[in-house]
Design an enzyme around this catalytic site. Structure first.
Site, mmCIF file in Angstrom:
data_model
loop_
_atom_site.group_PDB
_atom_site.id
_atom_site.type_symbol
_atom_site.label_atom_id
_atom_site.label_comp_id
_atom_site.label_asym_id
_atom_site.label_seq_id
_atom_site.Cartn_x
_atom_site.Cartn_y
_atom_site.Cartn_z
ATOM 1 N N LEU A 70 0.656 -1.056 -0.014
ATOM 2 C CA LEU A 70 -0.240 -0.347 0.192
ATOM 3 C C LEU A 70 0.673 1.151 -0.364
ATOM 4 O O LEU A 70 -0.025 2.507 0.026
ATOM 5 C CB LEU A 70 -0.919 0.237 1.117
ATOM 6 C CG LEU A 70 -1.992 -1.142 1.510
ATOM 7 C CD1 LEU A 70 -2.710 -0.620 2.764
ATOM 8 C CD2 LEU A 70 -2.993 -1.094 -0.579
ATOM 9 N N ASN A 101 7.518 -3.554 3.378
ATOM 10 C CA ASN A 101 8.429 -2.389 2.766
ATOM 11 C C ASN A 101 8.269 -0.827 2.538
ATOM 12 O O ASN A 101 7.811 -0.448 1.108
ATOM 13 C CB ASN A 101 8.955 -3.927 1.498
ATOM 14 C CG ASN A 101 7.866 -3.757 0.062
ATOM 15 O OD1 ASN A 101 6.955 -4.114 0.999
ATOM 16 N ND2 ASN A 101 8.367 -4.132 -0.496
ATOM 17 N N ASP A 159 9.279 -9.681 2.815
ATOM 18 C CA ASP A 159 9.022 -9.641 1.305
ATOM 19 C C ASP A 159 9.706 -8.367 1.077
ATOM 20 O O ASP A 159 9.724 -7.261 1.346
ATOM 21 C CB ASP A 159 7.036 -9.149 1.598
ATOM 22 C CG ASP A 159 6.872 -9.065 -0.095
ATOM 23 O OD1 ASP A 159 7.110 -10.132 -0.366
ATOM 24 O OD2 ASP A 159 5.919 -8.262 -0.552
ATOM 25 N N HIS A 239 3.899 -15.838 -2.818
ATOM 26 C CA HIS A 239 4.372 -15.731 -4.209
ATOM 27 C C HIS A 239 4.513 -16.511 -5.121
ATOM 28 O O HIS A 239 6.221 -17.201 -5.852
ATOM 29 C CB HIS A 239 4.851 -14.599 -5.298
ATOM 30 C CG HIS A 239 5.610 -13.998 -3.896
ATOM 31 N ND1 HIS A 239 6.774 -14.547 -3.920
ATOM 32 C CD2 HIS A 239 6.069 -12.703 -3.908
ATOM 33 C CE1 HIS A 239 7.438 -13.373 -3.710
ATOM 34 N NE2 HIS A 239 6.908 -12.688 -3.222
ATOM 35 N N ASP A 312 -0.220 -9.654 -4.644
ATOM 36 C CA ASP A 312 0.723 -9.051 -4.683
ATOM 37 C C ASP A 312 0.524 -7.761 -5.487
ATOM 38 O O ASP A 312 1.726 -7.319 -5.877
ATOM 39 C CB ASP A 312 1.861 -9.783 -5.215
ATOM 40 C CG ASP A 312 3.556 -8.995 -5.212
ATOM 41 O OD1 ASP A 312 3.742 -8.489 -4.404
ATOM 42 O OD2 ASP A 312 4.738 -10.116 -5.508
ATOM 43 N N HIS A 316 4.191 0.947 -8.437
ATOM 44 C CA HIS A 316 5.121 1.955 -9.017
ATOM 45 C C HIS A 316 4.492 2.880 -10.237
ATOM 46 O O HIS A 316 3.616 2.412 -11.045
ATOM 47 C CB HIS A 316 5.527 1.418 -10.044
ATOM 48 C CG HIS A 316 5.996 -0.262 -8.543
ATOM 49 N ND1 HIS A 316 7.301 0.506 -7.783
ATOM 50 C CD2 HIS A 316 6.493 -1.452 -9.098
ATOM 51 C CE1 HIS A 316 7.861 -0.604 -7.463
ATOM 52 N NE2 HIS A 316 7.080 -1.631 -7.376
HETATM 53 C C1 NCD Z 1 6.705 -5.900 -4.704
HETATM 54 C C2 NCD Z 1 7.100 -4.120 -4.444
HETATM 55 O O1 NCD Z 1 7.420 -3.538 -5.690
HETATM 56 O O2 NCD Z 1 6.622 -3.519 -3.265
HETATM 57 N N1 NCD Z 1 7.445 -6.066 -6.704
HETATM 58 C C3 NCD Z 1 6.957 -6.970 -6.719
HETATM 59 O O3 NCD Z 1 7.552 -7.351 -7.670
HETATM 60 N N2 NCD Z 1 6.411 -8.577 -5.988
HETATM 61 C C4 NCD Z 1 8.762 -6.011 -3.742
HETATM 62 C C5 NCD Z 1 9.073 -7.469 -4.150
HETATM 63 O O4 NCD Z 1 8.270 -8.586 -3.605
HETATM 64 O O5 NCD Z 1 9.923 -7.336 -4.742
#
Ligand code: NCD
Length: 436
Positions: A70, A101, A159, A239, A312, A316
């Protein structure tokens, strides 16, 4: 979750009720009074209930997502708890667990507290923080698990990063037993990943991009299964993307290891071939794999080796995804497309509607020990109404996430959430959008 007053009574009428927790798959009405389900049965009537017509639709518990990002605190230009929660309910997810994260990392009770506070202020979905297993996600020093649990964390995970030090992972698993919470492992051996950005194989060779081999996942999954067996802890594998991981999880479960696992819609639907045009929106960690891996993940979901579907959801910003393929961050948004994507397995006859819904609802709820995922009388009225054959066009610009990084952008999809209710409150309908 934001609090809003539920209406007196809502009657979901004429749908096919799918409640895996009780095994119910039958035409029925569902009546909601206040925040809870009051009755489930045929031909319910009520003098003054608001009626929601569910004919031709499935009525199911709201979905539970074990794995989301989030981005709040710290990266609100990608997403925040409010926009993530809105995107979640638009996709039928009423309970979502969010990974640690963030910036700062959710590794202390004040951050957990902050996340829950933001959720109360703005998210229509229930939000459950997953706290970091190690400080700063650095894989070195354990976090204070009991203080984090007291603040509201539901699980522990680094994660996005793998806990490479087996001694640290052992300690994390041992302590997780004391606080009775699962450890969610991001299983990718960093040394074997070695900077790989797509699945290692023919596609990585053709693209001229560094490969991330399946074995990077399989070795770490095997290590963590062995440590879970040794410690007796509850390991949850995040995942899963490879045949090798599915097979090892299945074997470990058979010999009594306390392991659960999730798979993401993109690993069920797409392969590394999707990257032949270098679309960074399909770059994800772990990467899209081979057709053989995809088939194994689908079979693993169908036979119950993989307990849950988790998105997941990893938003971005456009300017980040416009970087060259190696530099662009991995991750894709997922709430609003998940249902349509995984319904393909029902259409292909690989899983029944009831079993698919089980993997979206009661199974993930049980993994995190949440009160969710059930339609029995007296349970929380987190409910979705789905039209499994509704065709629609997906334009992420019209969605609710702040980000648009989806490999399904511009696709025609089949299967749509028409209504989402959280605690008896209608929070989304397909006509009017997110309502609170
Ligand atoms: C995740 C992220 O963007 O926080 N990205 C992803 O491709 N799953 C973190 C990660 O697991 O690399």
């Amino acid at each position: 979750m934001m609090s809003a007053d539920p209406e007196n009574e809502i009657l979901l009428r004429g749908g096919r009720v799918l409640d895996p927790a009780s095994g119910l798959d039958a035409p029925a009405d569902v009546s909601i009074e206040g925040a809870r389900i009051s009755r489930v049965g045929p031909n319910l009537t009520s003098a003054d209930a608001r009626i929601i017509d569910a004919s031709g639709c499935w009525v199911a518990p709201g979905f539970v997502d074990l794995h989301t990002h989030l981005r709040e605190p710290g990266q609100e230009y990608k997403e925040d708890i409010r926009t993530g929660g809105r995107s979640a309910v638009a996709g039928g997810f009423t309970s979502i667990a969010c990974m640690a994260n963030t910036q700062p990392v959710n590794d202390d009770p004040a951050t957990t507290d902050f996340i829950l506070d933001r959720a109360r202020q703005g998210s229509p979905a229930r939000v459950y923080p997953v706290a970091a297993a190690t400080r700063g996600l650095e894989g070195k020093v354990m976090t204070e698990m009991s203080a984090l649990m007291a603040a509201g964390a539901v699980a522990f995970s680094d994660d996005g990063r793998t806990i490479m030090d087996s001694g640290v992972m052992r300690l994390v698993l041992e302590y997780s037993r004391l606080v009775e919470a699962p450890v969610m492992t991001h299983a990718e051996d960093r040394r074997l990943v070695a900077g790989g950005v797509v699945n290692e194989g023919e596609v990585s060779t053709r693209l001229g991009l560094p490969g991330n081999p399946a074995i990077a996942e399989v070795t770490l999954v095997e290590r963590d299964l062995m440590l879970a067996e040794f410690t007796g802890a509850h390991l949850h594998v995040a995942h899963v993307s490879t045949r090798g991981a599915v097979e090892r999880i299945r074997a470990a479960r058979d010999r009594g290891v306390h392991v659960t696992a999730e798979v993401a819609p993109h690993h069920l639907a797409l392969t590394d071939e999707r990257l032949l045009d270098y679309d960074t929106n399909a770059k994800v960690a772990p990467p899209l794999r081979s057709e053989d891996d995809r088939i194994a993940c689908r079979a693993g979901l169908a036979d119950g080796t993989l307990d849950a579907i988790a998105t997941d959801h990893a938003p971005h910003a456009q300017h980040e995804k416009e970087l060259d393929f190696v530099e662009a961050p991995p991750g894709m948004i997922g709430f609003e497309t998940a249902l349509a994507v995984v319904l393909d397995m029902v259409r292909e006859g690989e899983i029944s509607p009831l079993e698919l819904i089980r993997r979206l609802t009661i199974n993930p709820a049980r993994i995190l020990r949440l009160e969710a995922g059930c339609l029995a009388e007296g349970s929380l009225a987190d409910v979705v109404v789905i039209d499994p054959s509704r065709k629609w066009h997906y334009d992420p610009a019209k969605g609710y996430s702040k980000s648009q990084n989806s490999p399904w952008a511009g696709s025609d999809l089949e299967g749509r959430v028409l209504h989402t209710l959280v605690g008896g409150v209608p929070v989304f309908d397909a006509e009017r959008g997110v309502l609170i």
